[in-house]
Structure formats: C-alpha cells, structure tokens
Design a protein around this motif. Structure first.
Motif, PDB file in Angstrom:
ATOM      1  N   SER A 140       0.848  -1.192   0.000  1.00 19.99           N
ATOM      2  CA  SER A 140       0.000   0.000   0.000  1.00 19.99           C
ATOM      3  C   SER A 140       0.887   1.247   0.000  1.00 19.99           C
ATOM      4  O   SER A 140       2.106   1.170  -0.123  1.00 19.99           O
ATOM      5  CB  SER A 140      -0.930  -0.008   1.219  1.00 19.99           C
ATOM      6  OG  SER A 140      -0.170  -0.122   2.412  1.00 19.99           O
ATOM      7  N   ASN A 162      -2.174  -2.193  -3.672  1.00 19.73           N
ATOM      8  CA  ASN A 162      -3.066  -1.121  -3.215  1.00 19.73           C
ATOM      9  C   ASN A 162      -2.365   0.232  -3.267  1.00 19.73           C
ATOM     10  O   ASN A 162      -2.612   1.108  -2.433  1.00 19.73           O
ATOM     11  CB  ASN A 162      -3.534  -1.407  -1.780  1.00 19.73           C
ATOM     12  CG  ASN A 162      -4.318  -2.699  -1.686  1.00 19.73           C
ATOM     13  OD1 ASN A 162      -5.214  -2.938  -2.494  1.00 19.73           O
ATOM     14  ND2 ASN A 162      -3.987  -3.540  -0.714  1.00 19.73           N
ATOM     15  N   ASN A 185      -4.167  -1.096  -9.516  1.00 20.21           N
ATOM     16  CA  ASN A 185      -3.869  -0.387  -8.282  1.00 20.21           C
ATOM     17  C   ASN A 185      -4.885   0.726  -8.119  1.00 20.21           C
ATOM     18  O   ASN A 185      -5.953   0.689  -8.737  1.00 20.21           O
ATOM     19  CB  ASN A 185      -2.437   0.166  -8.324  1.00 20.21           C
ATOM     20  CG  ASN A 185      -1.402  -0.881  -7.952  1.00 20.21           C
ATOM     21  OD1 ASN A 185      -1.226  -1.227  -6.785  1.00 20.21           O
ATOM     22  ND2 ASN A 185      -0.687  -1.397  -8.955  1.00 20.21           N
TER      23      ASN A 185
END
Length: 510
Positions: A140, A162, A185
């Motif tokens: 992330s 992410n 993404n």
C-alpha cells in the motif's frame, strides 16, 4: 602405448574436473559475513522455513531462491516459498536487511504477502538493482520517488497492489527501463508527459487504475514500445495521432475509458499490431479506409460499444490471422458479407444480418444520416414479428389457465344443479304419493292477480310469465306442492356468479 595414452587422458580429464569443482565451489560460497548476517535476518523477519533456508548451510549453494555471483548475493526470490506459522501471523514489509545486500541485482517477491509501504532506501541503497518484482504483495501507500535513482533498473513490476497517488515524475530518469507494470492499483492523477523519456520501454501497463486526462502525445516517441495498456481508467481524449509512430506495437488496449472522436488514419501505420482493443468508449465516425487491409497481423479486434458507423470493409473477412472480432453495439451499416463465424460478434448494428435491429429502426437510422434504405432488397417487407418474450408466454399461460378454470367452474356448477334437481324430483315424487291430492282436471291453483315482489329480487313477473320463460322450470309441476317450486326459484335467485345471468322477478304467491 595405446594403454598408456588412454590412462594419461583419463588422468588429465580427472584433473580438469577437479579444477572445475574447486572453481565452482569458490564461486558459490558466500564470502561476506555481513551478507550472510543480512540473509539470516531476512529469513527471520519474513518467517521463512528452515527447510528452505537451512541456517547451517551456505546460502549460495543450499538456500532456495538465492543465487550468488562472485561469492556475493545477486538474486533473491522468495516467491513461492512458505512461511512458518509465526511468519504467517505477522506478515509485513519486513525487508530492512536488504539494505546490506548492495550487490543485489534482482529481488522477486511476486505473490508473497508483504503488507506495508515501499521504503525510500530502496532507491538510495540498492543501486545495482535491475529487476524489482513486487506483484500481488498487498503493498500500500505510494511509489517512492527515490526509485528514480535505480539507474540500472530494467523491470519494475508493481501489478495488483493497493498503491495510491500519482505516478512520480522522477521515474523518467529510468532510461534503461523496459517493463513498467503499475496495473490494478489505485493510482490517480494524470499520465505524466515525461513518460516519453522511457526511451527503451517495451511494455507499459497502467490498466485498472483511476488515471484521468489525456494520453500524452509524447508517447509517440517510444519507438520500441510493444505493449501499451491503459484500459479501465478515466481517460477522456481523442486517440493521439502520434500512435502512428509506434511501428513495433503488438498490443494496444484502450478499452473502458471515455475516449472520443474518430479513429485516426495513423493507426494504419501499426503494421505489427496483433491486438487492437478499443471497446467501451465513445469513438465515432467511420473507420479509416483500408484499415484492415493495412493491419495484416491482426488477431484480435474489439471495437464493441462505441458509436462507429459506415460500412465494414470486406477485407476484414479475408484476414487469415484474425481469431476474434467484436464490432457489436455500434452503428455500422450495409450488407453483411461472409462473417467470422466462430469468434465474431456483429450484434446491435444496422447490418443486413441476424440479431440486428428492427426494420423500423433501420429506416430511422438511415434517414437521420441522409442515407437511402431499401429494406435490404425487400421494399415491401415489414418488421419481423417480435419474438415472444418469457413474460408474454407467462401472461398467455395465465390467461388460458383462467379461461379453462372458469369453464371448469361452470361445468361443476351445472352438474351440481342437475344433481340438486334430480334429488328434489325424487323427494317430490315420494311426497306426491302420500300427501299430494290430484288437482281436478281443468282446475288450477288459485294465484293472486296482482304481481308480488319478493325481497332481494328484481322486477315483478306473473306466474304464467315464469312458466313460459323457464319451460315449466324443466320439471313436472303437477307433482309438486307450492313450496317445492318456491324452493327452486329461491335457489336460482340466490345463485351469484359473473358468468350467470341472475333470475330477476319473483313467483307470485298462491
């Protein structure tokens, strides 16, 4: 002499093999205690099993996924390795020990869960890195701009994570980059115009993000580009005419955006193109003339759900390498000639073919564009009857069931009335033999002359009128007492059903 020569040859061969083994042994054994300590720390932080990375064995020769060059660690692949129970319970982007492995050329953790963010030191310390593969690692955060310092990087895989934020402009410094995969993404913002600086890029995949704005015209300077995929974004612009410079392009996917305008003539210059996917956009107008006769390598064509019109060039049907064609949900016109039967879709157009629109839709469509319409050679033809939908069939079944049920109900009621009448007739005959006194011939019961109206009935009728109308009530009244036919009349009067005409009027009392 021959025996001595053979023995000498065997001796020299054995010496050579021994030397090779010694050199190989020296090459694979790790020389730096710092690197060995770093690998042990990485083993612990990732929770790798001792079966895959045994502590007492040499990493260069015995650890799965570890390769060494010049007795230093060059490649690490943890993709496919299993974690211990403790490692599975505490996953994270725990790769800090890589900072001590500066000779590292490739790090591959594809599919290995590393929840967390890519740290800045990746671009500052791993200066020899050429391949960074972090696909599907549950990473992330944002892409650190320091990755632009990895001047030797050739492949950057960040697919299916992410990652959020915009694409850092510093990546333009990666002049040796051949593969950049940021697809699937949560990237947003614009595609940076500096993307044209990736002079050696071959694959540029940005699909399934939230990118908006334009496709930079500078993309046309990427002469070595073979795959360009920006599908499933929020791009809104015409197709750049600079695409015509991408002579080595093999796959082009612009689908699921809001691209508008016509398809540029320059697309015909993509003579290496095998896949052209532009469905789910707002492209309109006619296709470039001789488009399909120019793109002879095409295998997959998807122009579905646009506003393209005009005739389909007949050359498309003779393309020997074409495997899949989808031009459905457009406004193509004309006669359909020799279609792609196995993997082709031309539905929802204005072609002379099945699964198109009604003739009335054709007439309206052609007239709006000032085109003549001849009903495809059948001037008097009318629109074919619409196929019965499941809803219409169900409605017809319900109607038939209601009609049959109503008729059945009427039949049951009639049978019930017949049974009641037969039963009453039998009772009347029994009573007639005991109680009924025969009426003298010529005499008749005394009936009131004035009509009488019973409660709940309609207008008033005389007894003679009822006899005439009901044909003596279909029974022999001579064998009944007054109360018997009064009961019958009362039964007819009380019957209530929408398919029965009610008996209006009343019997005049005797």
């Amino acid at each position: 002499m021959e025996a001595q020569g053979s023995a000498l040859s065997i001796f020299f061969l054995a010496v050579i093999l021994l030397l090779i083994q010694c050199v190989a042994a020296q090459r694979v054994r790790i020389s730096s205690p710092i690197e060995r300590r770093a690998l042990l720390d990485l083993r612990a932080s990732l929770g790798l099993r001792g079966k895959d990375w045994p502590m007492k064995a040499d990493p260069c020769s015995s650890w799965l996924g570890v390769e060494c060059r010049n007795r230093s660690v060059s490649n690490i692949t943890v993709s496919g390795l299993r974690r211990t129970r403790v490692g599975r319970l505490n996953p994270g982007f725990n790769v800090d020990s890589l900072v001590h492995l500066t000779p590292l050329v490739s790090f591959n953790a594809s599919g290995f869960p590393l929840p967390g963010s890519i740290l800045d030191w990746f671009g500052n310390r791993l200066v020899n890195l050429e391949v960074l593969n972090l696909r599907s690692c549950n990473i992330s955060g944002s892409i650190p701009g320091t990755l632009g310092n990895l001047s030797r990087l050739t492949s950057l895989y960040l697919h299916n994570n992410n990652l959020a934020g915009s694409i850092p402009a510093t990546l333009e410094k990666l002049r040796n980059l051949k593969i950049l995969d940021l697809s699937i993404n949560s990237r947003n913002g614009l595609i940076p115009s500096s993307i044209g600086s990736f002079g050696n890029i071959e694959r540029l995949e940005l699909a399934s993000n939230y990118l908006s704005g334009l496709i930079p015209p500078s993309l046309g300077s990427l002469r070595g580009l073979q795959v360009f995929n920006v599908s499933d974004n929020n791009l809104s612009c015409p197709i750049p005419i600079q695409f015509g410079n991408l002579s080595r392009l093999v796959e082009l996917d612009l689908s699921k955006n809001s691209l508008y305008g016509s398809m540029p003539e320059e697309i015909k210059m993509l003579r290496s193109l095998r896949k052209m996917i532009m469905g789910d956009n707002e492209l309109e107008g006619r296709l470039p003339v001789d488009l399909f006769s120019s793109l002879v390598e095409l295998q997959v064509v998807d122009l579905n759900r646009n506003k393209l019109d005009g005739a389909l060039n007949s050359a498309i049907w003779s393309m020997s390498k074409l495997q899949s064609l989808d031009v459905s949900n457009n406004n193509f016109t004309g006669k359909f000639v020799n279609g792609v039967e196995r993997n082709g879709s031309i539905d929802k157009n204005c072609l002379q073919a099945t699964k198109q629109r009604s003739l009335e839709d054709y007439r309206l469509f052609y007239s709006e564009r000032g085109l003549s319409f001849d009903s495809f050679g059948a001037p008097d033809a009318t629109s074919p009857p619409a196929e019965s939908s499941p809803e219409n069939r169900k409605r017809l079944i319900f109607i038939l069931a209601g009609v049959i049920g109503g008729l059945g109900f009427i039949v049951v009621l009639v049978l019930l009335l017949v049974l009641i009448l037969i039963r009453n007739k039998g009772i009347g005959n029994q009573r007639g033999s005991a109680d009924v006194v025969p009426v003298p011939e010529g005499d008749s019961p005394q009936l009131p002359k004035d009509p009488t109206n019973l409660a709940g009935s309609g207008g008033s009728f005389t007894y003679e009128q009822l006899l005439l109308t009901t044909e003596n009530f279909r029974v022999n009244t001579s064998s009944f007492k007054n109360e018997t036919y009064m009961m019958e009349l009362d039964l007819f009067r009380k019957l209530s059903h929408p398919r029965f005409v009610p008996l209006l009027g009343a019997l005049l009392g005797a």
